[in-house]
Structure formats: structure tokens, C-alpha cells
Design a protein around this motif. Structure first.
Motif, PDB file in Angstrom:
ATOM      1  N   MET A   1       0.668  -1.241  -0.035  1.00  0.00           N
ATOM      2  CA  MET A   1       0.010   0.055  -0.003  1.00  0.00           C
ATOM      3  C   MET A   1       0.908   0.932  -0.057  1.00  0.00           C
ATOM      4  O   MET A   1       1.967   1.385   0.677  1.00  0.00           O
ATOM      5  N   ALA A   5      -2.061   6.378   2.227  1.00  0.00           N
ATOM      6  CA  ALA A   5      -3.240   5.784   1.747  1.00  0.00           C
ATOM      7  C   ALA A   5      -4.146   5.308   2.997  1.00  0.00           C
ATOM      8  O   ALA A   5      -3.675   5.112   3.971  1.00  0.00           O
ATOM      9  N   HIS A   6      -5.446   5.646   2.973  1.00  0.00           N
ATOM     10  CA  HIS A   6      -6.432   5.177   3.933  1.00  0.00           C
ATOM     11  C   HIS A   6      -6.227   3.631   3.937  1.00  0.00           C
ATOM     12  O   HIS A   6      -6.170   2.970   2.947  1.00  0.00           O
ATOM     13  N   PRO A   7      -6.042   2.983   5.281  1.00  0.00           N
ATOM     14  CA  PRO A   7      -5.822   1.698   5.385  1.00  0.00           C
ATOM     15  C   PRO A   7      -6.529   0.760   4.693  1.00  0.00           C
ATOM     16  O   PRO A   7      -6.509  -0.553   4.464  1.00  0.00           O
ATOM     17  N   SER A   9      -9.100   1.610   2.105  1.00  0.00           N
ATOM     18  CA  SER A   9      -9.354   1.610   0.486  1.00  0.00           C
ATOM     19  C   SER A   9      -8.160   1.752  -0.222  1.00  0.00           C
ATOM     20  O   SER A   9      -8.219   1.556  -1.442  1.00  0.00           O
ATOM     21  N   GLY A  10      -7.028   2.654   0.157  1.00  0.00           N
ATOM     22  CA  GLY A  10      -6.052   2.735  -0.785  1.00  0.00           C
ATOM     23  C   GLY A  10      -6.117   3.765  -1.843  1.00  0.00           C
ATOM     24  O   GLY A  10      -7.115   4.148  -2.050  1.00  0.00           O
TER      25      GLY A  10
END
Length: 139
Positions: A1, A5-7, A9-10
Motif C-alpha cells: 500500500m 493511503a487510507h488503510p 481503501s488505498g
């Protein structure tokens, strides 16, 4: 990832594409010495990754000087020339807005070195060997 990035959604495909285009453009500009700053042009710089915010307005370039020496000097030179670097990126892209460029040290290689050192420790080798013995053959 990717970093930042949001864990759950990415980053989107667009964020990834824009980040990679910026990374390549910055690498080319720095390699060719297109920025008129002798301090910046004498430092070989690796651009490891560029992470772009979801609105594509801020791009953080993770950079490292070749050999890892002179990190602070490199960051100062990049930050001092961020507007000229931004213009170079804008010329290469077709975005509605040119992203603001930020720079941070790429610590990927440091983490890889630390991981290698950890796996080289006798205690870790022994633990890994023991855990391999517990795995069934699959017959």
C-alpha cells in the motif's frame, strides 16, 4: 500500500497514475539538471515514490540522495526550487491543477537494511528454522 493511503481503501488508479507520472518527470528533470541551481544539480537524487492526495492537489515526493549522504542539504535544495520543479511537472502533464510539491526522505532502503539485519540475527534464524520444521509437507 502506498504511503498516506487510507488503510481500508488505498489510492485510486488515477492517484497512482498521476504519482508515477510526477515521479518520472521529477527524475528526468533532476537527472538532466534542468533546474538552474548548482547545489541541486550536483546531488544525484533518487525519486522513489510520489504519493498524491485524493484531490490531486498535493504530491509528496519521497527522495534520497545517492549514497544517502547530504539528506538535509538535498531537501533544502529541493524545497528552495519547488516552484521551478512544479513548473517542469506542469509542462509534462495535462491536469486541471498543478499539484503542490512536497519532499520527504524515502526511508524504504533504511527499513530494508533493518529487516535484513534482523533476519541475519542468530535468534531469528533459529526461530525461522523451528517454524519451518512445524509446517506439514503437504503429502
Amino acid at each position: 500500500m502506498a504511503r498516506g493511503a487510507h488503510p481500508h481503501s488505498g489510492p485510486s488508479q488515477r492517484q497512482l497514475r498521476v504519482g508515477e507520472l510526477i515521479r518520472r518527470t521529477l527524475s528526468d528533470v533532476l537527472q538532466k539538471g534542468e533546474i538552474h541551481d548548482p547545489d541541486l544539480n550536483r546531488i544525484p537524487i533518487t525519486v522513489g515514490e510520489v504519493v498524491v492526495t485524493s484531490d490531486l492537489k498535493i504530491a509528496t515526493a519521497y527522495v534520497l540522495p545517492l549514497g544517502g549522504q547530504g539528506r538535509d542539504e538535498m531537501l533544502d535544495a529541493l524545497r528552495r526550487n519547488r516552484f521551478e520543479l512544479r513548473r517542469a511537472v506542469t509542462r509534462a502533464m495535462t491536469l486541471k491543477y498543478s499539484p503542490e510539491l512536497k519532499f520527504a526522505i524515502d526511508e524504504t532502503f533504511d527499513r530494508l537494511d533493518a529487516t535484513r539485519r534482523m533476519f541475519a540475527e542468530e535468534r531469528v534464524k533459529r526461530d525461522l528454522s523451528e517454524s519451518q520444521d512445524d509446517v506439514p509437507d503437504g503429502d
